[in-house]
Structure formats: C-alpha cells, structure tokens
Design a protein around this motif. Sequence first.
Motif, PDB file in Angstrom:
ATOM      1  N   TYR A 264      81.481   9.558  38.789  1.00 30.07           N
ATOM      2  CA  TYR A 264      80.809   8.820  37.715  1.00 30.07           C
ATOM      3  C   TYR A 264      79.656   7.983  38.273  1.00 30.07           C
ATOM      4  CZ  TYR A 264      84.516   9.785  34.267  1.00 30.07           C
ATOM      5  OH  TYR A 264      85.379  10.389  33.379  1.00 30.07           O
TER       6      TYR A 264
ATOM      7  N   SER B 196      78.172   3.015  36.314  1.00 32.81           N
ATOM      8  CA  SER B 196      79.581   3.125  35.912  1.00 32.81           C
ATOM      9  C   SER B 196      80.516   2.307  36.792  1.00 32.81           C
ATOM     10  CB  SER B 196      80.024   4.585  35.958  1.00 32.81           C
ATOM     11  OG  SER B 196      80.021   5.055  37.306  1.00 32.81           O
TER      12      SER B 196
ATOM     13  N   ASN C  13      79.286  14.878  27.935  1.00 31.64           N
ATOM     14  CA  ASN C  13      79.920  15.046  26.627  1.00 31.64           C
ATOM     15  C   ASN C  13      79.257  16.237  25.919  1.00 31.64           C
ATOM     16  OD1 ASN C  13      80.669  14.817  23.855  1.00 31.64           O
ATOM     17  ND2 ASN C  13      80.950  12.612  24.060  1.00 31.64           N
TER      18      ASN C  13
ATOM     19  N   ARG D 138      83.775   9.016  20.652  1.00 32.42           N
ATOM     20  CA  ARG D 138      83.252   8.769  21.993  1.00 32.42           C
ATOM     21  C   ARG D 138      83.334   7.304  22.407  1.00 32.42           C
ATOM     22  NH1 ARG D 138      77.635  10.667  23.179  1.00 32.42           N
ATOM     23  NH2 ARG D 138      77.924  12.130  21.470  1.00 32.42           N
ATOM     24  N   TYR D 139      83.603   6.403  21.455  1.00 27.05           N
ATOM     25  CA  TYR D 139      83.650   4.968  21.752  1.00 27.05           C
ATOM     26  C   TYR D 139      85.054   4.399  21.542  1.00 27.05           C
ATOM     27  CZ  TYR D 139      78.553   5.469  21.174  1.00 27.05           C
ATOM     28  OH  TYR D 139      77.242   5.872  21.268  1.00 27.05           O
TER      29      TYR D 139
ATOM     30  N   CYS E  70      87.545   4.012  23.418  1.00 24.40           N
ATOM     31  CA  CYS E  70      88.619   4.900  23.884  1.00 24.40           C
ATOM     32  C   CYS E  70      89.776   4.149  24.525  1.00 24.40           C
ATOM     33  CB  CYS E  70      88.047   5.918  24.865  1.00 24.40           C
ATOM     34  SG  CYS E  70      86.827   7.020  24.097  1.00 24.40           S
TER      35      CYS E  70
ATOM     36  N   ASP F 206      85.797  -1.139  26.983  1.00 27.19           N
ATOM     37  CA  ASP F 206      85.066  -0.277  26.058  1.00 27.19           C
ATOM     38  C   ASP F 206      83.615  -0.725  25.901  1.00 27.19           C
ATOM     39  OD1 ASP F 206      87.118   1.510  25.483  1.00 27.19           O
ATOM     40  OD2 ASP F 206      87.903   0.287  23.855  1.00 27.19           O
TER      41      ASP F 206
ATOM     42  N   GLN G 239      78.661   5.999  27.552  1.00 24.66           N
ATOM     43  CA  GLN G 239      79.164   6.989  26.601  1.00 24.66           C
ATOM     44  C   GLN G 239      78.066   7.431  25.638  1.00 24.66           C
ATOM     45  OE1 GLN G 239      82.302   4.505  25.193  1.00 24.66           O
ATOM     46  NE2 GLN G 239      83.797   5.193  26.724  1.00 24.66           N
TER      47      GLN G 239
ATOM     48  N   PRO H 199      81.293  10.866  29.459  1.00 27.30           N
ATOM     49  CA  PRO H 199      82.560  10.612  28.752  1.00 27.30           C
ATOM     50  C   PRO H 199      83.580   9.811  29.568  1.00 27.30           C
ATOM     51  CG  PRO H 199      82.522  12.863  29.537  1.00 27.30           C
ATOM     52  CD  PRO H 199      81.187  12.272  29.914  1.00 27.30           C
TER      53      PRO H 199
ATOM     54  N   CYS I 272      87.173   7.970  28.051  1.00 29.98           N
ATOM     55  CA  CYS I 272      87.708   8.854  27.009  1.00 29.98           C
ATOM     56  C   CYS I 272      88.418  10.068  27.607  1.00 29.98           C
ATOM     57  CB  CYS I 272      86.593   9.314  26.076  1.00 29.98           C
ATOM     58  SG  CYS I 272      85.734   7.947  25.247  1.00 29.98           S
TER      59      CYS I 272
END
Length: 260
Positions: free
Chosen positions: A69, A77, A130, A180-181, A183, A236, A243, A248, A251
């Motif tokens: 990531y 990230s 995604n 997608r949000y 999560c 989140d 995201q 992703p 999630c």
Amino acid sequence: MTWNLVKSVFCQGDLSLDSRRRVLRSGLLLVIFLFLPVIGQAALKDVRSCLSLHLREAMTINKQRSPVYERLSLGQSLAVSKKLISAERRVLFIAPLVDAWAAPYQKAGVPILCQDLIDMSHTPAFKAVNPDGKDSLNNFHPANVAEISERLTEFYKAKDYDGMAHYADAQVRELERVPRYNCMVRHVLESIRRSAALAPIHDRKARAKMKISSLLLSRALLKSHIDVLAESSEIDALAAPLQAEALPIICQDVPHIPWP
C-alpha cells in the motif's frame, strides 16, 4: 478492541484516570488469578486461543500488505496501516486473558468467542485498484458513530440482544450503499451483529452444559465493540482519500462477518 473489553469490565463508573488505572491493574491480576488455574484444568490441547490466533493472523496480513500500500500510495497509506496495526498490537497484549475467560466454556462445548470470530482466511484477495475506479471524496460521509453508539448502548443496557443485532444490521446495510468507505466501522458493526445474535445462544448452551451463564463475557465483548467504534471511524477518515483514489485499503483487509 479487547483493551476496551477489559476496561468495560473493570473501569465502569465515574472514576478518575488514576483510579481507573488502579482498578484496571487490580482487575487484570484478578483475571490472571482466577483463570490461569482453570486453563490448566481445561487441558489446553483441546481449547483454541481463538482471539490470539485471530489477531496474529490479522497482523500478519496487515504487515504484509502495508509496504505494498505504501508503494502504491507514495507513502500516504502509512498512517492508516500504522494506526490499524497499533490497535491490533494493543489488543494482542490482553487477548490471552480473554481467551482464558472463554476456555472453560469452550472446553464444555460452548463455542463462545471462537464462533464470534471469522477466520482471517476469508479476507478478500489483494487488489491494487478498486475495479469500480476512482470516486469523488465528496461521496464520503463519516458514519455517525456517536448516534450509533448511543443507540447500541440503549440495547446493551436493556439486554435486548435481538434488538441490538437487528439495529447493527440496519446500520451495516446503510453503509453498504457506498461500499468503498466506512469499511472499518462496518466491520465492527458486523461483529456486533454477530456477537449480539450469538449471545443468547451461547448462554443457553452454557446454562445447559455448565449450569452457569456466559452473558458476562458476551456483554464485555459487545461493550468493547461499541467503545471501539470511534477509533474505527478515525481509521475510516484517514483511509477515505485513498479509497476515493481507488486504493481499496481496509475494505479488502477484513473478512465479511455474516449473521450467524
């Protein structure tokens, strides 16, 4: 989560921070004193340390994915991964005590805790992008965790586990409208839904097999989940810009937790 679980058992009421810490230390010593002999009698070879195993597997996945990531997001990230892994590490410190609490029930054939958790092997496969592409960050609306927590607490105080499960389910379904949000909050609510639905089932089995209730453990587990919703929402919020850019993160790093 489980750090909050221990606090929910031993640190309730209007206490100062120092008082809460003293009570917590005393409570931890009490748990160790009470349950270590029980574990020895329970023949550990027949009992799985489900929470500890679950957390180690989760940390392994997140540590493996964190540098990937980081490369994909050019370092953006890292804050998300650090916050998530740090939370898991805190929980892992307390997990053996919770596993000890559950061990006598599990030995008697009551799958409390183990059945509440979903094996990390069900975690979605890693995807760098995604498949739905990018999105406007304007579509991210943080879950109203203050209101959700308040409502869940009402069910908790009323010992209405069916009501709690159905309310959590309604919130999960609402968050699934923009998948997608949010999560992490959704994941915690899925866990609340499952544990609330299982609480009376575990209790009936415990009373039948052991002549004692298992509700105190189930209630501590549920309270810890309610308490962790705010931190989940913070994760989140950190993850949302990534995201929106079609990364992703979070999630795809937690397994779906179904209604039992």
